[in-house]
Structures are given as structure tokens and as C-alpha cells.
Design a protein around this motif. Sequence first.
Motif, PDB file in Angstrom:
ATOM      1  N   GLN A  35       0.837  -1.199   0.000  1.00  0.00           N
ATOM      2  CA  GLN A  35       0.000   0.000   0.000  1.00  0.00           C
ATOM      3  C   GLN A  35       0.870   1.245   0.000  1.00  0.00           C
ATOM      4  O   GLN A  35       1.847   1.341   0.740  1.00  0.00           O
ATOM      5  CB  GLN A  35      -0.925   0.016   1.206  1.00  0.00           C
ATOM      6  CG  GLN A  35      -1.905   1.176   1.168  1.00  0.00           C
ATOM      7  CD  GLN A  35      -2.994   1.065   2.205  1.00  0.00           C
ATOM      8  OE1 GLN A  35      -2.952   0.224   3.085  1.00  0.00           O
ATOM      9  NE2 GLN A  35      -3.985   1.936   2.092  1.00  0.00           N
ATOM     10  N   SER A  38      -1.532   7.613   1.520  1.00  0.00           N
ATOM     11  CA  SER A  38      -2.684   8.302   0.946  1.00  0.00           C
ATOM     12  C   SER A  38      -2.227   9.579   0.254  1.00  0.00           C
ATOM     13  O   SER A  38      -1.151  10.116   0.548  1.00  0.00           O
ATOM     14  CB  SER A  38      -3.701   8.639   2.043  1.00  0.00           C
ATOM     15  OG  SER A  38      -3.183   9.647   2.880  1.00  0.00           O
ATOM     16  N   ARG A  40      -3.497  12.491   0.603  1.00  0.00           N
ATOM     17  CA  ARG A  40      -3.470  13.560   1.604  1.00  0.00           C
ATOM     18  C   ARG A  40      -2.177  13.513   2.420  1.00  0.00           C
ATOM     19  O   ARG A  40      -1.521  14.524   2.632  1.00  0.00           O
ATOM     20  CB  ARG A  40      -4.678  13.445   2.522  1.00  0.00           C
ATOM     21  CG  ARG A  40      -4.703  14.511   3.594  1.00  0.00           C
ATOM     22  CD  ARG A  40      -6.013  14.511   4.330  1.00  0.00           C
ATOM     23  NE  ARG A  40      -7.016  15.026   3.396  1.00  0.00           N
ATOM     24  CZ  ARG A  40      -8.314  14.839   3.514  1.00  0.00           C
ATOM     25  NH1 ARG A  40      -8.784  14.150   4.508  1.00  0.00           N
ATOM     26  NH2 ARG A  40      -9.148  15.335   2.640  1.00  0.00           N
ATOM     27  N   LYS A  54      -2.337  13.935  -6.333  1.00  0.00           N
ATOM     28  CA  LYS A  54      -3.353  13.146  -7.035  1.00  0.00           C
ATOM     29  C   LYS A  54      -2.989  12.969  -8.496  1.00  0.00           C
ATOM     30  O   LYS A  54      -3.166  11.888  -9.057  1.00  0.00           O
ATOM     31  CB  LYS A  54      -4.725  13.804  -6.907  1.00  0.00           C
ATOM     32  CG  LYS A  54      -5.811  13.018  -7.630  1.00  0.00           C
ATOM     33  CD  LYS A  54      -7.175  13.458  -7.246  1.00  0.00           C
ATOM     34  CE  LYS A  54      -8.300  12.760  -7.977  1.00  0.00           C
ATOM     35  NZ  LYS A  54      -8.046  11.489  -8.564  1.00  0.00           N
ATOM     36  N   SER A  68      -5.846   1.687  -7.837  1.00  0.00           N
ATOM     37  CA  SER A  68      -6.561   2.475  -6.851  1.00  0.00           C
ATOM     38  C   SER A  68      -7.822   1.716  -6.453  1.00  0.00           C
ATOM     39  O   SER A  68      -8.589   1.295  -7.320  1.00  0.00           O
ATOM     40  CB  SER A  68      -6.930   3.828  -7.451  1.00  0.00           C
ATOM     41  OG  SER A  68      -7.618   4.598  -6.512  1.00  0.00           O
ATOM     42  N   GLY A  73      -7.401   2.683  -0.718  1.00  0.00           N
ATOM     43  CA  GLY A  73      -6.141   3.356  -1.018  1.00  0.00           C
ATOM     44  C   GLY A  73      -5.529   2.919  -2.332  1.00  0.00           C
ATOM     45  O   GLY A  73      -6.188   2.326  -3.187  1.00  0.00           O
ATOM     46  N   ASN A  74      -4.248   3.205  -2.468  1.00  0.00           N
ATOM     47  CA  ASN A  74      -3.501   2.885  -3.681  1.00  0.00           C
ATOM     48  C   ASN A  74      -2.489   1.790  -3.372  1.00  0.00           C
ATOM     49  O   ASN A  74      -1.808   1.836  -2.349  1.00  0.00           O
ATOM     50  CB  ASN A  74      -2.778   4.124  -4.198  1.00  0.00           C
ATOM     51  CG  ASN A  74      -3.751   5.202  -4.624  1.00  0.00           C
ATOM     52  OD1 ASN A  74      -4.492   5.027  -5.573  1.00  0.00           O
ATOM     53  ND2 ASN A  74      -3.768   6.306  -3.909  1.00  0.00           N
TER      54      ASN A  74
END
Length: 88
Positions: A35, A38, A40, A54, A68, A73-74
Amino acid sequence: MNIQIDNSSDNPIYLQIKNQIKAQIISGELKVGEQLPSIRFLAKELRVSMITAKRAFDELELDGFINSVQGKGNFVATQNKELIREEY
């Protein structure tokens, strides 16, 4: 994950982020399924706009380096060996 932003570089910040994450995935530093932070959190850590972070993640997803998952999450995507060879 270690990302260095060079404000004197000719490359835009989103591209610097994208290229450094891509290099870490190709080198194996970031493993498949791992992972990523984020958007943010990354924006806050690097002191850049969330839009910039982003955009970097969106481009990595378009290139097939990350997946994604909404609400989760990514994550680093399973890599196509031919794609990685092309990148080198």
C-alpha cells in the motif's frame, strides 16, 4: 517511501513524484500489493498540493504501475515484465 522534490528542476513536481515512485516500483523497493501512502498524507509530507499528489497517482495508475481501490487506497500493481523492460 523516500521522495525528494527539487524545486530548481525543470520537471514539474507531479512528474518528479511519479518518476521516483515508478523507479522504486521497478527496482523492487516497493513490492507488488504494497500500500502506498494516501494522497493527503503524501501531499502533507512533501508540502505540495493534494492536486499535485493526485495527478502523480493518476498518471501512475494510467501507466499500470498502481491500482486504486476506492475506500482502501492505492496499491502497487502486478507488473508486466515487458513494460518494465521497456522502461529500462
